[in-house]
Design a protein around this motif. Structure first.
Motif, PDB file in Angstrom:
ATOM      1  N   ALA A 172       0.851  -1.193   0.000  1.00 41.46           N
ATOM      2  CA  ALA A 172       0.000   0.000   0.000  1.00 41.46           C
ATOM      3  C   ALA A 172       0.881   1.235   0.000  1.00 41.46           C
ATOM      4  CB  ALA A 172      -0.922  -0.004   1.228  1.00 41.46           C
ATOM      5  N   TRP A 173       0.229   2.372  -0.177  1.00 44.40           N
ATOM      6  CA  TRP A 173       0.903   3.659  -0.050  1.00 44.40           C
ATOM      7  C   TRP A 173       0.806   4.112   1.407  1.00 44.40           C
ATOM      8  CZ3 TRP A 173       3.694   5.943  -3.856  1.00 44.40           C
ATOM      9  CH2 TRP A 173       3.515   5.467  -5.168  1.00 44.40           C
ATOM     10  N   TYR A 174       1.970   4.343   2.022  1.00 44.63           N
ATOM     11  CA  TYR A 174       2.034   4.734   3.421  1.00 44.63           C
ATOM     12  C   TYR A 174       2.592   6.156   3.529  1.00 44.63           C
ATOM     13  CZ  TYR A 174       1.284  -0.203   4.492  1.00 44.63           C
ATOM     14  OH  TYR A 174       0.761  -1.471   4.592  1.00 44.63           O
ATOM     15  N   ARG A 175       2.044   6.905   4.476  1.00 45.70           N
ATOM     16  CA  ARG A 175       2.424   8.303   4.641  1.00 45.70           C
ATOM     17  C   ARG A 175       3.296   8.476   5.880  1.00 45.70           C
ATOM     18  NH1 ARG A 175      -0.789  11.944   1.636  1.00 45.70           N
ATOM     19  NH2 ARG A 175      -2.265  10.808   0.310  1.00 45.70           N
ATOM     20  N   GLY A 176       4.370   9.291   5.708  1.00 45.26           N
ATOM     21  CA  GLY A 176       5.268   9.471   6.839  1.00 45.26           C
ATOM     22  C   GLY A 176       5.952  10.819   6.848  1.00 45.26           C
TER      23      GLY A 176
END
Length: 485
Positions: A172-176
């Protein structure tokens, strides 16, 4: 190795160490006084003998701040400490650093001031480390008071490091946010408060990046345990006098030294140290204008570069243009970009901006692999999402950070960009020839090109410019897709 008194005088530093003075049945103090002249070394080490039986060491300091003429830097003095193992480069004796964020600190076996490492106070010659960040023309006069408390040393603290994996969503696309500061350096929030702000900003992971200390690593374990869906990477902002670099995702407990300049030809040693510890080397705010902030080491040892730091400013615009000029499509020699908040205190906003990375799972290994490959984009907040890809007529496909190979230089490649968000955006495609295509006030676009015309394509999603023809602040930036035959 500490300087001798003769060497101190020769280098523009005078120092005097007072006697150990009993102040009560179980305490004693020692005073260190001196003056640092303009042009003194970047780091000054003052010997401090720790007596046997010391259970707590408390250090406080003051220094003169005389008025200076307009445009002349005044006095600013950073502080830290090294134990009996010495001050050698590499930091084996490192016990903590607070820069100029606080005027006192303490160390015990079971606890320490944020930014400092708890542990036994072994007797012997310790050193108070001073960093004269700027020195007024008349010099910098300081007074340091060390207080020793004798007694039972107590039980040494056991570090509680965060786990290497969090509860994710598979591929998935993960935000950080890979660059933020807590009370363990010059931030105003505790790790728990930062974690709450990160989750409120829609983040899946953060990176602990305190200035010149790894002391916060042990504080993040309980925070991560309280929120199994937040991945906490451990790192450091190595704050040298000729640029800052963020170590992203080093093994918990890894310390990286900062006591060198670009002219010393030592950065490659510490870049290798970061990578050996499993982390990424990411120059931070490379065109910042504060003293010592602009990046002077070159990018030969970098794994990525932070081109967007906090609210968008002209510094970031220059960083973006400089990064774009380095892209070498066709050979795959390019650095992925990161965006981070560099949060210290309000009005800074955790997760504004942020890096969105495609990873196989929410784990340290997977997130770093996605960042290293450039399978990521920068976004101003979690309200903005981007899809960006390229496809040939025969069905070859590439996404952000990938390479697409055509059968011939003339084979047509379809570029597609879609953005979702709450605002009105101008979409731009940038190639090795500059801005190649724009779609004002749009949510998607398609554009066709060939490898003979275009070596790479990257996307910019910008807010409408308030004063054309100046570009508006970006809402998102992607890493490039490379085109070749």
């Amino acid at each position: 190795m500490a300087l001798s008194r003769r060497e101190l005088l020769a280098s523009g530093v005078t120092a005097a160490v007072g006697p150990l003075t009993p102040t009560g049945r179980d305490t004693a103090t020692r005073t260190l006084r001196g003056t640092i002249a303009p042009g003194a070394p970047d780091w000054v080490y003052l010997p401090l003998d720790v007596p046997p039986g010391t259970a707590e060491l408390r250090v406080s300091y003051t220094y003169a701040k005389p008025p200076v003429p307009p445009g002349t830097p005044g006095n600013a003095l950073d502080i830290g400490i090294f134990d009996q193992r010495g001050t050698g480069l590499g930091g084996h004796g490192f016990r903590g650093w607070s820069g100029g964020a606080r005027s006192e600190f303490f160390l015990r076996a079971d606890a320490a001031t944020p930014g400092y490492l708890p542990g036994p106070l072994e007797p012997g010659r310790w050193h108070v480390a001073l960093g004269p960040y700027t020195v007024a023309p008349e010099g910098l006069t300081y007074v340091i008071t060390a207080t020793f408390t004798y007694g039972d040393p107590g039980t040494p603290a056991v570090p509680g490091y965060p786990p290497q994996r969090a509860r994710g969503r598979g591929r998935a696309w993960y935000r950080g946010d890979c660059h933020l500061h807590s009370v363990h350096s010059d931030g105003r929030r505790t790790p728990a408060e930062l974690a709450a702000l990160a989750r409120a900003a829609g983040l899946d992971f953060i990176n602990s990046s305190e200035h010149n200390t790894h002391a916060a690593h042990a504080a993040w374990g309980p925070v991560a345990a309280a929120d199994p869906g937040l991945l906490v990477l451990t790192g450091e902002e190595i704050t040298t006098r000729t640029g800052h670099v963020v170590a992203v995702g080093t093994a918990p407990g890894t310390f990286t030294d900062w006591r060198y300049r670009a002219r010393d030809q030592r950065f490659d040693r510490f870049a290798h140290h970061i990578r050996k510890a499993g982390g990424l080397v990411v120059p931070a705010h490379p065109h910042a204008t504060c003293i010592g902030c602009a990046w002077k080491f070159g990018f030969g040892e970098a794994d990525a570069v932070e081109v967007w730091n906090g609210p968008w400013t002209p510094d970031d615009e220059v960083a973006l243009a400089s990064w774009d000029a380095t892209l070498t499509a066709g050979r795959g020699q390019w650095l992925p970009v990161l965006a981070s908040s560099d949060y210290h205190r309000e009005p800074d906003r955790v997760g504004s901006p942020q890096t969105v990375v495609l990873a196989e799972d929410l784990s340290r290994e997977a997130i770093l692999a996605g960042l290293r490959a450039g399978h990521s984009y920068a976004a101003e907040s979690s309200a903005v999402s981007v899809t960006f890809d390229a496809v040939t007529a025969r069905g070859a496909h590439a996404g952000i950070g990938d390479r697409i190979r055509a059968t011939a230089d003339t084979e047509e490649v379809l570029i597609r960009l879609t953005v979702t968000g709450s605002g009105s955006y101008d979409l731009r495609l940038v190639t090795d020839q500059g801005v190649a295509f724009t779609a004002p006030a749009a949510t998607s676009l398609e554009w066709r090109t060939t490898p003979s015309r275009t070596s790479y394509v990257r996307a910019e999603v910008r807010h409408p410019a308030p004063a054309p023809p100046l570009p508006g602040a970006p809402a998102a930036l992607t890493n490039p897709i490379l085109l070749s035959a």
